[in-house]
Write a protein that holds these residues in place. Sequence first.
Motif, PDB file in Angstrom:
ATOM      1  N   LEU A 114       0.683  -1.268   0.005  1.00 58.39           N
ATOM      2  CA  LEU A 114      -0.146   0.158  -0.512  1.00 58.39           C
ATOM      3  C   LEU A 114       0.740   1.170  -0.022  1.00 58.39           C
ATOM      4  N   LEU A 116       2.841   2.362   2.582  1.00 59.12           N
ATOM      5  CA  LEU A 116       2.475   3.227   3.999  1.00 59.12           C
ATOM      6  C   LEU A 116       2.993   2.723   5.005  1.00 59.12           C
ATOM      7  N   ALA A 120       0.751   4.137  10.072  1.00 59.95           N
ATOM      8  CA  ALA A 120      -0.481   4.636   9.499  1.00 59.95           C
ATOM      9  C   ALA A 120      -1.719   3.982  10.665  1.00 59.95           C
ATOM     10  N   ILE A 124      -5.530   5.634   7.814  1.00 59.19           N
ATOM     11  CA  ILE A 124      -5.140   6.298   6.668  1.00 59.19           C
ATOM     12  C   ILE A 124      -4.801   4.871   5.726  1.00 59.19           C
ATOM     13  N   ILE A 125      -5.054   4.119   6.098  1.00 58.14           N
ATOM     14  CA  ILE A 125      -4.730   2.522   5.024  1.00 58.14           C
ATOM     15  C   ILE A 125      -5.887   2.984   4.551  1.00 58.14           C
ATOM     16  N   LYS A 127      -7.993   4.988   3.160  1.00 57.58           N
ATOM     17  CA  LYS A 127      -7.743   6.251   2.588  1.00 57.58           C
ATOM     18  C   LYS A 127      -7.202   5.387   1.596  1.00 57.58           C
ATOM     19  N   ARG A 128      -5.725   4.917   1.769  1.00 60.43           N
ATOM     20  CA  ARG A 128      -4.870   4.728   0.677  1.00 60.43           C
ATOM     21  C   ARG A 128      -5.383   3.908  -0.661  1.00 60.43           C
ATOM     22  N   TYR A 129      -5.701   2.722   0.118  1.00 56.09           N
ATOM     23  CA  TYR A 129      -6.689   1.612  -0.357  1.00 56.09           C
ATOM     24  C   TYR A 129      -7.708   1.441  -1.552  1.00 56.09           C
ATOM     25  N   GLU A 131      -7.736   4.971  -3.153  1.00 50.87           N
ATOM     26  CA  GLU A 131      -7.156   6.066  -3.853  1.00 50.87           C
ATOM     27  C   GLU A 131      -6.550   4.087  -4.984  1.00 50.87           C
ATOM     28  N   LEU A 132      -5.692   3.574  -4.580  1.00 50.08           N
ATOM     29  CA  LEU A 132      -4.898   3.087  -5.718  1.00 50.08           C
ATOM     30  C   LEU A 132      -6.347   1.450  -5.694  1.00 50.08           C
ATOM     31  N   TYR A 158      -5.289  -5.074   1.795  1.00 45.59           N
ATOM     32  CA  TYR A 158      -5.848  -4.192   2.830  1.00 45.59           C
ATOM     33  C   TYR A 158      -6.440  -5.260   3.495  1.00 45.59           C
TER      34      TYR A 158
END
Length: 168
Positions: A114, A116, A120, A124-125, A127-129, A131-132, A158
Motif C-alpha cells: 500500500l 505506507l 499508519a 489512513i489505510i 484512504k490509501r486503499y 486511492e489505489l 487491505y
Amino acid sequence: MEPGEFRAPGVSMSGFDGPGDWRWFCLDHIRAFNAGYNFFEGMTADEIEAEQRPYAGWARETRAFASAADTAGPRWADFIDPLDAINARFAEARQVRPDGRPLNDADRKALKVLGLKADADRAIIRKRYTELVRRYHPDRNGGDRTHEKALQDVISAYTHLKSAPAFA
C-alpha cells in the motif's frame, strides 16, 4: 609414468599437528589405490561399530541461528555505508508502531504494497486503499486490465491489514 592429478591420503593422517600428507597418483594408480584402501584398517570391532552408527559425527551440540529480528544490527560505529546496504536489512525488523503494537512480516509486506509506513492507522489505510483501487480498477481505466495483478495485491493487503491485531 604419468603425472599425478588425483590426491590420496598419505602415511600421516590429519590431526592436531596439521593436515597430514598426501600422495598424488595418475588415474590408473588411483584406481588401484582405491580398490585396496580400507578406512577401518587397524580398528577394533567396537571402533568400527562406533564409526558406522547413523549419528556418528553429530555428538556435538550446535548453536541456534539468530534471526534478523533478534539482533540489533551491526555495531560498526566507524563503518561508512553511503548506500545503507548493511543497515537496510535491520531497519525493517526494527519498525515499530507508535502505540507499541508489534508488526509481523505479513503486516510489513501489506504496508509496503500500500506504500505506507508503520505508523499508519485504520483511517489512513482505508484512504490509501480507496486511492489505489480507483487507480488500478478496470472500470476507472476504460476497461484496461493491465493493472489487474496490482489491484489483487492491494485488495489482499487491505484485507490482511483490516483484520491485523496491530491495527485493531
